[in-house]
Scaffold this active site. Structure first.
Site, PDB file in Angstrom:
ATOM      1  N   ARG A 221       0.745  15.288  15.436  1.00 32.66           N
ATOM      2  CA  ARG A 221       1.257  13.948  15.188  1.00 32.66           C
ATOM      3  C   ARG A 221       2.768  13.963  15.456  1.00 32.66           C
ATOM      4  O   ARG A 221       3.495  14.774  14.905  1.00 32.66           O
ATOM      5  CB  ARG A 221       1.004  13.571  13.729  1.00 32.66           C
ATOM      6  CG  ARG A 221       1.445  12.164  13.361  1.00 32.66           C
ATOM      7  CD  ARG A 221       2.652  12.155  12.476  1.00 32.66           C
ATOM      8  NE  ARG A 221       3.041  10.787  12.170  1.00 32.66           N
ATOM      9  CZ  ARG A 221       3.469  10.390  10.989  1.00 32.66           C
ATOM     10  NH1 ARG A 221       3.535  11.228   9.987  1.00 32.66           N
ATOM     11  NH2 ARG A 221       3.836   9.149  10.788  1.00 32.66           N
TER      12      ARG A 221
ATOM     13  N   GLU B 205      -6.200   9.567  10.547  1.00 28.30           N
ATOM     14  CA  GLU B 205      -5.349   9.840  11.703  1.00 28.30           C
ATOM     15  C   GLU B 205      -5.778  11.132  12.392  1.00 28.30           C
ATOM     16  O   GLU B 205      -5.684  11.253  13.611  1.00 28.30           O
ATOM     17  CB  GLU B 205      -3.882   9.950  11.241  1.00 28.30           C
ATOM     18  CG  GLU B 205      -3.289   8.612  10.823  1.00 28.30           C
ATOM     19  CD  GLU B 205      -2.101   8.750   9.884  1.00 28.30           C
ATOM     20  OE1 GLU B 205      -2.329   9.098   8.705  1.00 28.30           O
ATOM     21  OE2 GLU B 205      -0.967   8.510  10.304  1.00 28.30           O
TER      22      GLU B 205
ATOM     23  N   ARG C 217      12.565   4.944   1.242  1.00 30.74           N
ATOM     24  CA  ARG C 217      13.276   4.153   2.254  1.00 30.74           C
ATOM     25  C   ARG C 217      13.412   2.704   1.803  1.00 30.74           C
ATOM     26  O   ARG C 217      12.497   2.152   1.193  1.00 30.74           O
ATOM     27  CB  ARG C 217      12.522   4.196   3.584  1.00 30.74           C
ATOM     28  CG  ARG C 217      12.730   5.474   4.367  1.00 30.74           C
ATOM     29  CD  ARG C 217      11.775   5.593   5.536  1.00 30.74           C
ATOM     30  NE  ARG C 217      10.679   6.494   5.247  1.00 30.74           N
ATOM     31  CZ  ARG C 217       9.586   6.618   5.985  1.00 30.74           C
ATOM     32  NH1 ARG C 217       9.424   5.885   7.059  1.00 30.74           N
ATOM     33  NH2 ARG C 217       8.648   7.487   5.641  1.00 30.74           N
TER      34      ARG C 217
HETATM   35  C1  UVW Z   1       6.479   6.812  10.401  1.00 32.65           C
HETATM   36  C2  UVW Z   1       6.259   7.028   8.952  1.00 32.65           C
HETATM   37  O1  UVW Z   1       6.818   6.345   8.129  1.00 32.65           O
HETATM   38  O2  UVW Z   1       5.412   8.006   8.611  1.00 32.65           O
HETATM   39  P1  UVW Z   1       5.073   8.544   7.140  1.00 32.65           P
HETATM   40  O3  UVW Z   1       4.336   7.455   6.449  1.00 32.65           O
HETATM   41  O4  UVW Z   1       4.229   9.760   7.393  1.00 32.65           O
HETATM   42  O5  UVW Z   1       6.376   8.860   6.466  1.00 32.65           O
HETATM   43 MG    MG Z   2       1.003   9.211   6.156  1.00 29.10          MG
END
Ligand code: UVW
Ligand code: MG
Ligand code: ADP
Length: 402
Positions: free
Chosen positions: A86, A381, A236
Site C-alpha cells: 500500500r 484493502e 489530524r
Molecule cells: C491516507 C490516510 O489517511 O491513511 P490512514 O487512514 O491509513 O492514515
Molecule cells: Mg486504514
C-alpha cells in the site's frame, strides 16, 4: 513457480506494519497481523488477532524480519509469489497500480513530502521487502488511484490557476483502495444491484475521508493534495481556515514546519479531547462524564455529517450511505450520531440493526422508511492490493518469458 503460491500484502503506516498472506488461487486470507509501536520501546506483533508478542527491536526492517519469521514458521516463505504494497500518495505520475522498480521507487520518493505521515513509511516497507524477497515481483497500489476520475471542478482549489499548471497544486484524495472495494461490494447489495447507483462512502479510521461514487467511479472526495484536508481525524485537524494558521504563526512565532507537525500529529480527536486519538478511549471517557471527550466526538461527527451532505451534491442521485474503516465498522455511537444529523435528507436509522456487531459483516442499518439506504461494509484493502499484485506480477512473468 512453487506449488502453493501465496500473496503477501504490506501496509506500512506511520507507527505500524499491517500484513496479510492470501492464497493466490482462492484469494482467501491464510494469515494476517499487525506490528504496532514501530520505532518505540514497545513494539508488539499480533498474529491472527492473538496475544501481542513484544519484539526486541523496533524499526521497519525489524518488523519485516518478525513478519518473515511468522511466514517461515508456517513454511510459507518459499510460497510468496507476489508482494503488494500500500502506497498512500502516487501524485500525478501514478494513475494505477504499478510494478515496483528502482525508477518507480524514486518517483514515489519524489511525491513523498505530500504524504509525510505515510509515504516514507511505505517506502521503508518496500526497501525491506525487496531486500528480503529478491526476485519476487512487488507491486505498488496507491490510495490516490481510484480518484483519478474526479473532474477539475472537484479537484481544483480556489487558488491562482498557475499554481495548478506550474506547481501541480490540486486535490488527489486518498483511501482509494478502500473506497474502490467498498463501492464494488455495495453495488452487489440486493437493494442496490442493477441501479447505476450514487453512493457516499465514509471511511472512518485513524485517517478519515468521505467519497462520492457515481456508477462505480469516484466523483468527489474530502481529502486533498495531502491526507490532511477534510474530516477531523485521530491526530489530524482536517479543514482549517488558512488565515487561522497564518494568524497563529504570527502570534506564536511557530514556523510552517512546526504548524505542519501540529496539524498532522497533535490535532484532531487527540488535540480536541486532550486525552487520546483512539475513539474507544474517548467513548469510554464520555461515558464516564468527560466533557472534552464528548465535545471532541460531537465535533468529529458534525464534520462527517456535513461532508456527507456536501458530497451527496456531487451525485446524480443519493441511493446509499456506506460506513467503513475501524470506526465506521465498529462504532455504533458514531453511526447513530452521524445519521441523526442527516434527518434533513430523510435518512433514518434502525437502532437494532445499527447495534449488530461487525462480526456480522456487511449489513443494512437504515429503517425501512429511510430515503437513503445506509449500510456497513467492512473494508478489505488487502484483497484489492493482492488482486493488483497478482495481475501485475503475472504480467511481469509473462513479459520475462516473451
Ligand atoms: C491516507 C490516510 O489517511 O491513511 P490512514 O487512514 O491509513 O492514515
Ligand atoms: Mg486504514
Ligand atoms: N469497537 C470499536 N468502537 C469504537 N471505535 C473503534 C472500535 N474498534 C476500533 N475503533 C476505532 O477505529 C480507529 C482505528 O481505525 P483503523 O481503520 O483500524 O485505523 P487505520 O487508519 O490505522 O487503519 C481507532 O480510533 C479505534 O478506536
Amino acid at each position: 513457480m512453487n506449488e502453493y503460491p501465496v500473496i503477501l500484502t504490506i501496509n506500512c503506516g506511520s507507527s505500524s506494519v499491517k500484513f496479510s498472506v492470501l492464497d493466490e488461487i482462492s484469494m482467501e486470507p491464510l494469515l494476517a497481523g499487525i506490528c504496532e509501536g514501530i520505532n518505540t520501546e514497545a513494539t508488539t506483533l499480533i498474529v491472527n488477532s492473538g496475544e501481542p508478542v513484544k519484539l526486541a527491536h523496533s524499526d521497519y526492517e525489524d518488523a519485516l524480519a518478525a513478519i518473515a519469521l511468522e511466514l517461515e514458521k508456517r513454511n510459507l516463505i518459499e510460497c510468496v509469489a507476489y508482494i503488494g504494497h500500500r502506497i498512500a500518495h502516487g501524485g500525478a505520475i501514478f494513475g494505477e497500480s504499478v510494478l515496483l522498480t528502482d525508477e518507480v521507487v524514486e518517483q514515489i520518493r519524489a511525491v513523498s513530502p505530500l504524504a509525510p505521515l505515510h509515504n516514507y513509511a511505505n517506502l521503508s516497507g518496500v526497501a525491506s521487502a525487496r531486500l528480503r524477497f529478491p526476485g519476487v515481483p512487488q507491486v505498488a497500489v496507491f490510495d490516490t488511484s481510484f480518484h483519478q476520475t474526479i473532474s477539475p471542478e472537484a479537484y481544483l482549489y480556489g487558488l491562482p490557476y498557475s499554481y495548478f499548471k506550474e506547481h501541480g497544486v490540486r486535490r488527489y484524495g486518498f483511501h482509494g483502495t478502500s473506497h474502490r472495494y467498498v463501492s464494488m461490494q455495495a453495488a452487489e447489495l440486493p437493494e442496490l444491484k442493477g441501479v447505476s447507483s450514487g453512493l457516499v462512502i465514509a471511511h472512518l479510521g485513524n485517517g478519515a475521508s468521505v467519497c462520492a461514487v457515481a456508477g462505480g467511479q469516484s466523483v468527489d472526495t474530502s481529502m486533498g493534495m495531502t491526507p490532511l484536508e477534510g474530516l477531523i481525524m485521530g491526530t489530524r485537524c482536517g479543514d482549517v481556515d488558512f488565515g487561522a494558521m497564518v494568524w497563529l504563526a504570527r502570534q506564536t512565532g511557530q514556523s510552517l514546519d512546526d504548524l505542519e507537525q501540529v496539524a498532522n500529529t497533535e490535532s484532531g480527536l487527540l488535540g480536541l479531547s486532550g486525552i487520546s486519538s483512539d475513539l474507544r478511549t474517548l467513548e469510554k471517557a464520555w461515558r464516564e462524564g468527560d466533557a472534552r471527550a464528548e465535545l471532541a466526538i460531537n465535533t468529529f461527527v458534525h464534520r462527517i455529517a456535513r461532508a456527507i451532505g456536501g458530497h451527496a451534491t456531487s451525485l446524480p442521485r443519493f441511493d446509499g450511505l456506506i460506513f467503513t474503516g475501524g470506526i465506521g465498522e465498529n462504532s455504533v455511537l458514531i453511526r447513530r450520531l452521524v445519521i441523526k444529523h442527516l434527518r434533513v435528507f430523510g435518512i433514518e436509522m434502525d437502532e437494532e440493526k445499527n447495534a449488530r456487531p461487525n462480526s456480522d459483516g456487511e449489513r443494512i442499518i437504515s429503517s425501512e422508511s429511510s430515503a437513503v439506504l445506509c449500510a456497513v461494509i467492512p473494508t478489505n484493502e488487502e484483497k484489492m492490493i493482492a488482486f493488483d499484485a497478482r495481475r501485475l506480477g503475472k504480467a511481469s512473468h509473462l513479459a520475462e518469458f516473451a
